[in-house]
Design an enzyme around this catalytic site. Structure first.
Site, PDB file in Angstrom:
ATOM      1  N   GLU A 180       0.826  -1.214   0.000  1.00  0.00           N
ATOM      2  CA  GLU A 180       0.000   0.000   0.000  1.00  0.00           C
ATOM      3  C   GLU A 180       0.861   1.265   0.000  1.00  0.00           C
ATOM      4  O   GLU A 180       1.064   1.887   1.039  1.00  0.00           O
ATOM      5  CB  GLU A 180      -0.952   0.027   1.190  1.00  0.00           C
ATOM      6  CG  GLU A 180      -1.902   1.220   1.154  1.00  0.00           C
ATOM      7  CD  GLU A 180      -2.811   1.319   2.370  1.00  0.00           C
ATOM      8  OE1 GLU A 180      -3.697   2.198   2.373  1.00  0.00           O
ATOM      9  OE2 GLU A 180      -2.628   0.541   3.319  1.00  0.00           O
ATOM     10  N   LYS A 217      -2.702  -1.970  -2.921  1.00  0.00           N
ATOM     11  CA  LYS A 217      -3.767  -1.072  -2.466  1.00  0.00           C
ATOM     12  C   LYS A 217      -3.312   0.348  -2.765  1.00  0.00           C
ATOM     13  O   LYS A 217      -2.327   0.826  -2.196  1.00  0.00           O
ATOM     14  CB  LYS A 217      -4.039  -1.264  -0.974  1.00  0.00           C
ATOM     15  CG  LYS A 217      -5.165  -0.380  -0.438  1.00  0.00           C
ATOM     16  CD  LYS A 217      -5.575  -0.782   0.972  1.00  0.00           C
ATOM     17  CE  LYS A 217      -6.661   0.130   1.509  1.00  0.00           C
ATOM     18  NZ  LYS A 217      -7.164  -0.300   2.841  1.00  0.00           N
TER      19      LYS A 217
END
Length: 301
Positions: A180, A217
């Site tokens: 992420e 992400k």
């Protein structure tokens, strides 16, 4: 048995229709999440009581009738949630066995101070031990967050390198990492930063070996379809989107224009929910949020 479970969860992550719920607020973000839920600091005494309150909130969400694998294909947990129980059952087992939802674990321990326009992850003490515990607890994968504030090529390369290094450690322990590298939605150079980020991700993806499959992400990009090439890479199981501070309505509108991304929302999922609601009110409000996020996640599928 464990291999069958992992294979079924991998297939669900790769092809399932729906989104990943982010239920992983940790120490720093928990008081804010509780305030939004109608639980202020004067309503609990100390850290343990605070975490009891957030666990009760998460349990209420997980046990809500609309929170099932029909629309929610995964859930990201905080360590205490993984180690706890929901309705008398270990959380990861309840999610998968009773709800059809794939469990993930947040493993990052916060961010360093900003340097070269980014914030790297702080060191993660005992990472391998935590990963082994997670694998033994029925966790499928992990999530680790860092933040990009500016279109600084040096900083972005450092972020991506760190994410992939930790991702390889996760893979070595039999789990699937969600990398992420968030781009701040308020960055004045968001478009440029996202372009650099995409190039660096693609470059690092090409260094992975067969079987080293990951997820990402990412902030919903300003340029629609920017991350399509990332989603199509053979080493990528799925690309999911963080809401990043956008309202639920705006995050869903932006996500609906990204056919190869699905949601992994936290605050947007729980928007409007309060402890003071009756169960019927709570379930209706959460169900409406789930429906909206689901529709945005499958809009281009």
């Amino acid at each position: 048995m464990a291999q069958d479970r992992f294979a079924a969860q991998m297939e669900r992550m790769h092809t399932g229709k729906g989104f990943i719920a982010a239920l992983d607020q940790s120490g720093g973000s928990t008081p804010k999440a509780l305030r939004l839920y109608g639980v202020t600091e004067d309503m609990y005494d100390g850290e343990e009581a605070m975490f009891d309150e957030i666990h009760a909130m998460r349990s209420r969400i997980i046990l809500s009738p609309g929170f099932t694998g029909e629309k929610v294909i995964g859930a990201i947990l905080f360590e205490r949630t993984m180690r706890g129980e929901v309705a008398g059952k270990p959380t990861a087992d309840l999610l998968w066995e009773d709800r059809g939802i794939v469990p993930f674990l947040k493993i990052d321990k916060g961010l360093t101070d900003k340097s070269d326009g980014v914030q790297l992850m702080k060191p993660i003490p005992g990472l391998v031990d935590t990963l082994r515990e997670a694998e033994g607890s029925g966790i499928f994968g992990t999530k680790e967050r860092s933040v990009i504030h500016e279109a600084n090529a040096k900083g972005i390369e450092a972020i991506v390198s760190q994410q992939f290094d930790i991702g390889r450690t996760v893979l070595s322990c039999g789990l699937v990492p969600i990398l992420e590298p968030e781009v701040d939605i308020h960055s004045p150079t968001k478009v440029e930063a996202e372009t650099i980020l995409k190039e660096r991700i693609l470059s690092h993806l090409d260094t992975l070996q067969d079987g080293q499959n990951i997820m990402l992400k990412l902030t919903i990009p300003t340029q629609d379809g920017l991350y399509d090439a990332v989603a199509d890479h053979p080493r990528v199981v799925r690309v999911v989107a963080l809401s990043g501070g956008y309202s639920t309505d705006e995050a869903c509108a932006r996500l609906a224009r990204q056919p190869k991304m699905i949601a992994s929302f936290s605050r947007a999922l729980t928007e409007g929910l309060t402890k003071q609601m009756s169960d019927a009110e709570f379930n209706d409000a959460l169900g409406a949020n789930i429906d909206q996020i689901y529709r945005a996640s499958v809009a281009g599928a």
